[in-house]
Design a protein around this motif. Structure first.
Motif, PDB file in Angstrom:
ATOM      1  N   ILE A 151       0.876  -1.183   0.000  1.00 35.44           N
ATOM      2  CA  ILE A 151       0.000   0.000   0.000  1.00 35.44           C
ATOM      3  C   ILE A 151       0.909   1.228   0.000  1.00 35.44           C
ATOM      4  O   ILE A 151       1.877   1.287   0.761  1.00 35.44           O
ATOM      5  CB  ILE A 151      -0.893   0.072   1.260  1.00 35.44           C
ATOM      6  CG1 ILE A 151      -1.646  -1.236   1.504  1.00 35.44           C
ATOM      7  CG2 ILE A 151      -1.870   1.243   1.145  1.00 35.44           C
ATOM      8  CD1 ILE A 151      -2.403  -1.276   2.830  1.00 35.44           C
ATOM      9  N   ILE A 152       0.576   2.189  -0.863  1.00 39.93           N
ATOM     10  CA  ILE A 152       1.294   3.466  -0.821  1.00 39.93           C
ATOM     11  C   ILE A 152       0.282   4.609  -0.778  1.00 39.93           C
ATOM     12  O   ILE A 152      -0.848   4.468  -1.265  1.00 39.93           O
ATOM     13  CB  ILE A 152       2.248   3.661  -2.026  1.00 39.93           C
ATOM     14  CG1 ILE A 152       1.497   3.622  -3.360  1.00 39.93           C
ATOM     15  CG2 ILE A 152       3.352   2.604  -2.016  1.00 39.93           C
ATOM     16  CD1 ILE A 152       2.377   4.005  -4.556  1.00 39.93           C
ATOM     17  N   LEU A 188      -3.477  10.326  -3.145  1.00 39.55           N
ATOM     18  CA  LEU A 188      -3.643   9.061  -3.870  1.00 39.55           C
ATOM     19  C   LEU A 188      -3.379   7.913  -2.899  1.00 39.55           C
ATOM     20  O   LEU A 188      -2.385   7.929  -2.165  1.00 39.55           O
ATOM     21  CB  LEU A 188      -2.619   8.970  -5.007  1.00 39.55           C
ATOM     22  CG  LEU A 188      -2.953   9.655  -6.326  1.00 39.55           C
ATOM     23  CD1 LEU A 188      -1.709   9.685  -7.214  1.00 39.55           C
ATOM     24  CD2 LEU A 188      -4.089   8.928  -7.026  1.00 39.55           C
ATOM     25  N   VAL A 189      -4.271   6.963  -2.885  1.00 38.69           N
ATOM     26  CA  VAL A 189      -4.081   5.738  -2.091  1.00 38.69           C
ATOM     27  C   VAL A 189      -4.089   4.588  -3.087  1.00 38.69           C
ATOM     28  O   VAL A 189      -5.071   4.407  -3.813  1.00 38.69           O
ATOM     29  CB  VAL A 189      -5.218   5.557  -1.069  1.00 38.69           C
ATOM     30  CG1 VAL A 189      -5.047   4.246  -0.301  1.00 38.69           C
ATOM     31  CG2 VAL A 189      -5.284   6.739  -0.105  1.00 38.69           C
ATOM     32  N   ILE A 190      -2.991   3.853  -3.150  1.00 39.03           N
ATOM     33  CA  ILE A 190      -2.894   2.773  -4.146  1.00 39.03           C
ATOM     34  C   ILE A 190      -2.536   1.465  -3.441  1.00 39.03           C
ATOM     35  O   ILE A 190      -1.526   1.377  -2.728  1.00 39.03           O
ATOM     36  CB  ILE A 190      -1.839   3.086  -5.226  1.00 39.03           C
ATOM     37  CG1 ILE A 190      -2.020   4.517  -5.768  1.00 39.03           C
ATOM     38  CG2 ILE A 190      -1.942   2.076  -6.368  1.00 39.03           C
ATOM     39  CD1 ILE A 190      -0.903   4.971  -6.688  1.00 39.03           C
ATOM     40  N   LEU A 191      -3.384   0.463  -3.641  1.00 47.19           N
ATOM     41  CA  LEU A 191      -3.128  -0.868  -3.095  1.00 47.19           C
ATOM     42  C   LEU A 191      -2.595  -1.758  -4.201  1.00 47.19           C
ATOM     43  O   LEU A 191      -3.038  -1.669  -5.356  1.00 47.19           O
ATOM     44  CB  LEU A 191      -4.409  -1.469  -2.513  1.00 47.19           C
ATOM     45  CG  LEU A 191      -4.912  -0.871  -1.184  1.00 47.19           C
ATOM     46  CD1 LEU A 191      -5.525   0.496  -1.391  1.00 47.19           C
ATOM     47  CD2 LEU A 191      -5.910  -1.795  -0.507  1.00 47.19           C
ATOM     48  N   GLU A 194       4.004   4.599 -15.332  1.00 45.81           N
ATOM     49  CA  GLU A 194       2.579   4.264 -15.264  1.00 45.81           C
ATOM     50  C   GLU A 194       2.411   3.322 -14.073  1.00 45.81           C
ATOM     51  O   GLU A 194       3.162   2.365 -13.927  1.00 45.81           O
ATOM     52  CB  GLU A 194       2.154   3.554 -16.551  1.00 45.81           C
ATOM     53  CG  GLU A 194       0.726   3.058 -16.527  1.00 45.81           C
ATOM     54  CD  GLU A 194       0.471   2.094 -17.688  1.00 45.81           C
ATOM     55  OE1 GLU A 194       0.452   2.556 -18.839  1.00 45.81           O
ATOM     56  OE2 GLU A 194       0.303   0.887 -17.425  1.00 45.81           O
ATOM     57  N   VAL A 195       1.459   3.640 -13.223  1.00 46.18           N
ATOM     58  CA  VAL A 195       1.196   2.783 -12.061  1.00 46.18           C
ATOM     59  C   VAL A 195      -0.251   2.313 -12.127  1.00 46.18           C
ATOM     60  O   VAL A 195      -1.176   3.120 -12.262  1.00 46.18           O
ATOM     61  CB  VAL A 195       1.460   3.533 -10.740  1.00 46.18           C
ATOM     62  CG1 VAL A 195       1.045   2.670  -9.541  1.00 46.18           C
ATOM     63  CG2 VAL A 195       2.930   3.906 -10.615  1.00 46.18           C
ATOM     64  N   THR A 196      -0.412   1.020 -12.052  1.00 42.31           N
ATOM     65  CA  THR A 196      -1.760   0.460 -11.971  1.00 42.31           C
ATOM     66  C   THR A 196      -1.911  -0.186 -10.594  1.00 42.31           C
ATOM     67  O   THR A 196      -0.922  -0.557  -9.954  1.00 42.31           O
ATOM     68  CB  THR A 196      -1.997  -0.597 -13.064  1.00 42.31           C
ATOM     69  OG1 THR A 196      -0.943  -1.557 -13.006  1.00 42.31           O
ATOM     70  CG2 THR A 196      -2.038   0.034 -14.438  1.00 42.31           C
ATOM     71  N   GLY A 197      -3.125  -0.322 -10.167  1.00 39.50           N
ATOM     72  CA  GLY A 197      -3.380  -0.926  -8.857  1.00 39.50           C
ATOM     73  C   GLY A 197      -4.849  -0.795  -8.519  1.00 39.50           C
ATOM     74  O   GLY A 197      -5.697  -0.655  -9.413  1.00 39.50           O
ATOM     75  N   LEU A 198      -5.136  -0.833  -7.223  1.00 39.02           N
ATOM     76  CA  LEU A 198      -6.519  -0.731  -6.764  1.00 39.02           C
ATOM     77  C   LEU A 198      -6.645   0.463  -5.830  1.00 39.02           C
ATOM     78  O   LEU A 198      -5.704   0.782  -5.090  1.00 39.02           O
ATOM     79  CB  LEU A 198      -6.920  -2.006  -6.018  1.00 39.02           C
ATOM     80  CG  LEU A 198      -6.783  -3.315  -6.817  1.00 39.02           C
ATOM     81  CD1 LEU A 198      -7.000  -4.518  -5.908  1.00 39.02           C
ATOM     82  CD2 LEU A 198      -7.765  -3.340  -7.992  1.00 39.02           C
ATOM     83  N   ASP A 199      -7.807   1.122  -5.873  1.00 40.12           N
ATOM     84  CA  ASP A 199      -8.027   2.174  -4.885  1.00 40.12           C
ATOM     85  C   ASP A 199      -8.543   1.537  -3.601  1.00 40.12           C
ATOM     86  O   ASP A 199      -8.695   0.314  -3.510  1.00 40.12           O
ATOM     87  CB  ASP A 199      -8.942   3.279  -5.426  1.00 40.12           C
ATOM     88  CG  ASP A 199     -10.392   2.819  -5.609  1.00 40.12           C
ATOM     89  OD1 ASP A 199     -10.743   1.717  -5.123  1.00 40.12           O
ATOM     90  OD2 ASP A 199     -11.166   3.554  -6.230  1.00 40.12           O
ATOM     91  N   ARG A 200      -8.827   2.341  -2.599  1.00 37.98           N
ATOM     92  CA  ARG A 200      -9.184   1.766  -1.292  1.00 37.98           C
ATOM     93  C   ARG A 200     -10.538   1.090  -1.289  1.00 37.98           C
ATOM     94  O   ARG A 200     -10.886   0.403  -0.330  1.00 37.98           O
ATOM     95  CB  ARG A 200      -9.064   2.820  -0.186  1.00 37.98           C
ATOM     96  CG  ARG A 200      -9.973   4.008  -0.351  1.00 37.98           C
ATOM     97  CD  ARG A 200      -9.533   5.161   0.520  1.00 37.98           C
ATOM     98  NE  ARG A 200      -9.631   4.866   1.943  1.00 37.98           N
ATOM     99  CZ  ARG A 200      -9.243   5.711   2.890  1.00 37.98           C
ATOM    100  NH1 ARG A 200      -8.724   6.879   2.569  1.00 37.98           N
ATOM    101  NH2 ARG A 200      -9.373   5.381   4.166  1.00 37.98           N
ATOM    102  N   ILE A 257      -7.267   1.222 -10.686  1.00 34.40           N
ATOM    103  CA  ILE A 257      -6.875   2.592 -11.036  1.00 34.40           C
ATOM    104  C   ILE A 257      -5.585   2.548 -11.853  1.00 34.40           C
ATOM    105  O   ILE A 257      -4.806   1.600 -11.766  1.00 34.40           O
ATOM    106  CB  ILE A 257      -6.671   3.513  -9.812  1.00 34.40           C
ATOM    107  CG1 ILE A 257      -5.823   2.824  -8.735  1.00 34.40           C
ATOM    108  CG2 ILE A 257      -7.984   3.970  -9.243  1.00 34.40           C
ATOM    109  CD1 ILE A 257      -5.461   3.760  -7.593  1.00 34.40           C
ATOM    110  N   LYS A 258      -5.397   3.600 -12.626  1.00 29.35           N
ATOM    111  CA  LYS A 258      -4.179   3.719 -13.436  1.00 29.35           C
ATOM    112  C   LYS A 258      -3.733   5.166 -13.381  1.00 29.35           C
ATOM    113  O   LYS A 258      -4.544   6.075 -13.608  1.00 29.35           O
ATOM    114  CB  LYS A 258      -4.490   3.291 -14.870  1.00 29.35           C
ATOM    115  CG  LYS A 258      -3.351   3.441 -15.841  1.00 29.35           C
ATOM    116  CD  LYS A 258      -3.721   2.733 -17.141  1.00 29.35           C
ATOM    117  CE  LYS A 258      -2.910   3.108 -18.321  1.00 29.35           C
ATOM    118  NZ  LYS A 258      -3.091   4.386 -18.917  1.00 29.35           N
TER     119      LYS A 258
END
Ligand SMILES: [Zn+2]
Length: 270
Positions: free
Chosen positions: A139-140, A168-171, A206-212, A217-218
């Motif tokens: 998590i960042i 931004l919260v990225i899991l 480019e960062v992909t991941g999930l929001d909370r 998200i991208k």
């Protein structure tokens, strides 16, 4: 004095008293990514008396709205803020694990995220990874505000291509470097408090991941935001900035403006 709240800071570990005037005597040092750093505001030397050594003396009067926005007053009441884990703790030097999708939105994960945001804003910093509060999960969190950016010089802001962005919260982030352009700048880390080193970073990622909430998200980022994302994603791999710094550029915050050694590459876009 209405527009300014001045204060005496008895120590980094105690709440700030707002009852006393404080005249900032020295230029405040900046922390990891160019923000004023209370940890480096100049503890008097060890030769001074013990009582004096608990007083932080800093330079300028800082408008209360800035201190409040940067989390300076959050020591009052409420939940205890989480401590930032410092370099050497194994949690910072081992890869973190993905957050199980089924856990996203749970009270435990939400509390971790809230603790991370609080720790980042209290420091203050522009980014934080979960291992930095002792949680080995991917998590960042990151944010950069106009106020934070106002501490940097116009030249720095332009060179670093630094622009404000919302929290931004990225899991479970996955980072992809884009293009071949890189930039060399000093950076620091809340887990290596008081030091800086030059690190080469890609200009675009480019960062992909999930929001909370668990939604995909991208983020396409450039400049300073791309640097923050690379720095925080490195934490999730168990890497801190000193692991990839340009050799011989490591230094204290106080020595930040001193010249680079002969043969070191110049700062800026490569
Ligand atoms: Zn860091």
């Amino acid at each position: 004095m209405a527009a300014e709240t001045v204060c005496r800071v008895w120590s980094r570990f105690l709440p700030i008293s707002v009852t006393e005037s404080l005249i900032f005597r020295r230029r405040p040092s900046t922390n990891a990514l160019g923000l004023p750093c209370r940890h480096s505001f100049g503890f008097p030397s060890k030769s001074k008396s013990k009582s004096k050594s608990r007083i932080l003396i800093v330079e300028y009067r800082v408008p209360s709205r800035i201190l409040a926005a940067a989390g300076w007053f959050s020591g009052f009441g409420g939940k205890k803020k989480p401590d930032i884990v410092k370099a050497g703790d194994p949690v910072l030097h081992e890869p973190a694990a993905d957050v199980p999708v089924a856990d996203i939105g749970s009270q435990r994960i939400e509390e971790i995220i809230e603790d991370m945001i609080a720790a980042m804003r209290n420091s203050p910093g522009v980014g934080l990874a979960a291992p930095q509060i002792g949680v080995p999960l991917n998590i960042i969190v990151l944010e950069d505000t106009k106020q934070y950016i106002s501490y940097a010089s116009r030249k720095e802001i332009e060179m670093q291509d630094r622009r404000s962005f919302d929290l931004l919260v990225i899991l479970n982030p996955k980072l992809k470097k884009k293009g071949t352009k890189t930039a060399l700048f000093f950076e620091g880390c809340l887990s290596v408090d008081g030091f800086r080193a030059v690190v080469e970073r890609h200009l675009e990622v480019e960062v992909t991941g999930l929001d909370r909430s668990g939604r995909p998200i991208k983020i396409d980022a450039a400049g300073w935001q791309a640097r923050i994302l690379q720095h925080e994603c490195d934490h999730l791999d168990g890497t801190i900035f000193v692991d990839k710094m340009v050799p011989r550029t490591f230094r204290t915050v106080e020595n930040l403006d001193l010249p680079l050694p002969m043969g070191c590459p110049k700062l800026g876009v490569q």
